[in-house]
Design an enzyme around this catalytic site. Sequence first.
Site: not given
Length: 290
Positions: A212, A210
């Site tokens: 963040d 991802d």
Amino acid sequence: MAEAMLAVIGGSGLYGIDGLEEARWQEVDTPWGAPSDAVLTGRFEGRPIAFLPRHGRGHVHAPTDIPYRANIDALKRLGATHVVSLSACGSFREEMAPGDFVLVDQFIDRTVNREKSFFSSGCVAHVSMAHPVCDVLAVLAAQAARQAGVTVHEGGTYLAMEGPQFSSLAESRMYRESWGADVIGMTNMPEAKLAREAELHYATVAMVTDYDSWHPDHGAVDIKVIGQVLRANGDHARTTVANLARLLPRAGACKAGCDHALDHAIMTAPERRDPALLARLDAVAGRVLR
């Protein structure tokens, strides 16, 4: 010269090694308590290999509560010489996209509630962490991941946070913009420090799941999306491990000196060393204490 033995510490989404012969789950007793789980040992194409699920099978250990010292001691006790850490992480860089692997070469340690050393009063030691990973092992891991069809980034700074919560937007921006971190995770510290104290060749393969919370198009970490990327990363990780096992030389000196990190590290005079602590250090530091 001892035969090289690869050990893999698997993070979220990775709980085994494909193609392992003579495989068995082995309980290991350590002076630092029980490791995260039994260790899966066996041979891969004739080479000894070990696998330890960092969070335990079924993901039972939170990042703060992982028995890091017991994990490293157990692998060293079993004969491991090279340790590759496979860890899920968030990315602070657009080009380090979900599904990519980052071969970390630096760390920023922001953990605060973990035992970070095998040494203490009674036997004080200071090892260098200027270059915290084995360059030789990292290069081989990068090659192995590319052979698995993964987009690989060689070099990057891993910020280790305490967790278990993910970053706030303000923290994410600070780590990215002010501190220059490239990826973020919760588990590679103090693991890397302990591996250095145990004179193990250590490298981190950070598997991006991802962005963040800094990314304007993503906004927040979505655990459902992370799970989907983890499953895809797991397939690539298992192939990477197999490739690395084939690439690892059977023996050879370490140019970075990982296997001699304790040569000048112990400060306590021999006559002032605590016998009880020395007994606990038999596996990780026996080479310099015997």
